[in-house]
Design a protein around this motif. Structure first.
Motif, PDB file in Angstrom:
ATOM      1  N   PHE A   1       0.831  -1.193   0.000  1.00  0.00           N
ATOM      2  CA  PHE A   1       0.000   0.000   0.000  1.00  0.00           C
ATOM      3  C   PHE A   1       0.870   1.248   0.000  1.00  0.00           C
ATOM      4  CE2 PHE A   1      -2.556  -3.348   1.772  1.00  0.00           C
ATOM      5  CZ  PHE A   1      -3.811  -3.132   1.227  1.00  0.00           C
TER       6      PHE A   1
ATOM      7  N   GLU B   1       1.399   5.241   1.234  1.00  0.00           N
ATOM      8  CA  GLU B   1       1.180   5.837   2.552  1.00  0.00           C
ATOM      9  C   GLU B   1      -0.200   6.465   2.690  1.00  0.00           C
ATOM     10  OE1 GLU B   1       3.987   9.049   3.457  1.00  0.00           O
ATOM     11  OE2 GLU B   1       4.385   9.186   1.324  1.00  0.00           O
TER      12      GLU B   1
ATOM     13  N   GLY C   1      -2.839   4.951   1.902  1.00  0.00           N
ATOM     14  CA  GLY C   1      -3.741   3.821   2.116  1.00  0.00           C
ATOM     15  C   GLY C   1      -4.217   3.149   0.852  1.00  0.00           C
TER      16      GLY C   1
ATOM     17  N   ARG D   1      -4.096   0.873  -2.470  1.00  0.00           N
ATOM     18  CA  ARG D   1      -3.357  -0.351  -2.812  1.00  0.00           C
ATOM     19  C   ARG D   1      -2.422  -0.079  -3.983  1.00  0.00           C
ATOM     20  NH1 ARG D   1      -2.818  -5.117  -5.217  1.00  0.00           N
ATOM     21  NH2 ARG D   1      -2.502  -6.944  -3.913  1.00  0.00           N
TER      22      ARG D   1
ATOM     23  N   SER E   1       6.549   0.738   6.553  1.00  0.00           N
ATOM     24  CA  SER E   1       6.197  -0.250   7.583  1.00  0.00           C
ATOM     25  C   SER E   1       6.020  -1.621   6.941  1.00  0.00           C
ATOM     26  CB  SER E   1       4.925   0.153   8.331  1.00  0.00           C
ATOM     27  OG  SER E   1       3.803   0.087   7.487  1.00  0.00           O
TER      28      SER E   1
ATOM     29  N   ARG F   1       1.206  -7.257   4.946  1.00  0.00           N
ATOM     30  CA  ARG F   1       0.971  -5.870   4.540  1.00  0.00           C
ATOM     31  C   ARG F   1       2.268  -5.067   4.640  1.00  0.00           C
ATOM     32  NH1 ARG F   1      -3.683  -2.361   4.577  1.00  0.00           N
ATOM     33  NH2 ARG F   1      -2.985  -0.203   4.649  1.00  0.00           N
TER      34      ARG F   1
ATOM     35  N   THR G   1       3.717  -1.016   3.718  1.00  0.00           N
ATOM     36  CA  THR G   1       3.388   0.347   3.305  1.00  0.00           C
ATOM     37  C   THR G   1       4.652   1.001   2.767  1.00  0.00           C
ATOM     38  OG1 THR G   1       1.694   0.470   5.028  1.00  0.00           O
ATOM     39  CG2 THR G   1       2.407   2.553   4.051  1.00  0.00           C
TER      40      THR G   1
ATOM     41  N   ARG H   1       6.581   4.274   0.163  1.00  0.00           N
ATOM     42  CA  ARG H   1       6.580   5.589  -0.468  1.00  0.00           C
ATOM     43  C   ARG H   1       7.568   5.477  -1.635  1.00  0.00           C
ATOM     44  NH1 ARG H   1       9.091   9.156   3.306  1.00  0.00           N
ATOM     45  NH2 ARG H   1       7.101   9.274   4.368  1.00  0.00           N
TER      46      ARG H   1
END
Length: 178
Positions: free
Chosen positions: A119, A121, A123, A125, A162, A169, A171, A173
């Motif tokens: 994902f 940042e 949120g 996908r 993360s 999952r 996350t 950038r």
């Protein structure tokens, strides 16, 4: 390093790949192993391994370990000849999770990350993690965006925000284009 052959247990691997048999060594059934772990010394403490065969996993008892040119040479109690050892070529060696080398903080087993939803940042996908490339400097995540293309993202703090392997999952950038 691939996650193509794994058993799911609460989204976590129950077996971990530690090496691939690349050749025989000597005449008495020893095999030369290409390690798939950052901890090649971990082979010294092995008592048993799982050999992934086309017919299914086979447990082998490790009777001796030594190193030649930095690679582990293993002898198994069940393999006593070069002919038997030759049949193991290109097969993967695994250990059960409870035999794994303990991880440090912010370290993860690659196999636990493969298949994770990625994902942004905000949120939204971004895609699915399909591979982790080991480059030496830092790992690189291969992310399938679902649009027929792979995006390669360096696994550095600025890009990977993360990781929750138990939730599958990640996350991220992406780096800004110059």
């Amino acid at each position: 390093m691939s996650g193509s052959s794994w058993t799911s247990f609460s989204n976590m691997l129950t077996e971990l790949e530690i090496g691939v048999v690349i050749s025989t060594h000597g005449l008495k059934g020893e095999v030369n192993v290409f390690p798939l772990t950052d901890e090649a010394g971990r082979f010294r403490d092995l008592k048993t391994v799982l050999l992934r065969t086309p017919e299914g996993d086979r447990e082998l008892t490790v009777s001796a370990v030594r190193f030649f040119k930095g690679r582990p040479i293993l002898r198994f109690r069940e393999i006593t000849s070069i002919e038997e050892a030759e049949k193991l070529r290109r097969m993967t060696l695994l250990v059960k999770r409870d035999q794994a080398v303990p991880l440090k903080e912010n370290e993860f087993f690659i196999g636990d990350l493969i298949g994770s939803d990625v994902f942004l940042e905000d949120g939204s996908r971004y895609g699915t993690l399909t591979d982790v490339l080991r480059t030496g400097a830092n790992d690189v995540y291969a992310i399938d965006t679902g649009e027929g293309n792979l995006v390669y993202l360096p696994a550095i703090r600025d890009c990977v925000l993360s990781i929750a392997p138990e939730e599958k999952r990640i996350t991220v950038r992406p780096m800004k284009e110059i």
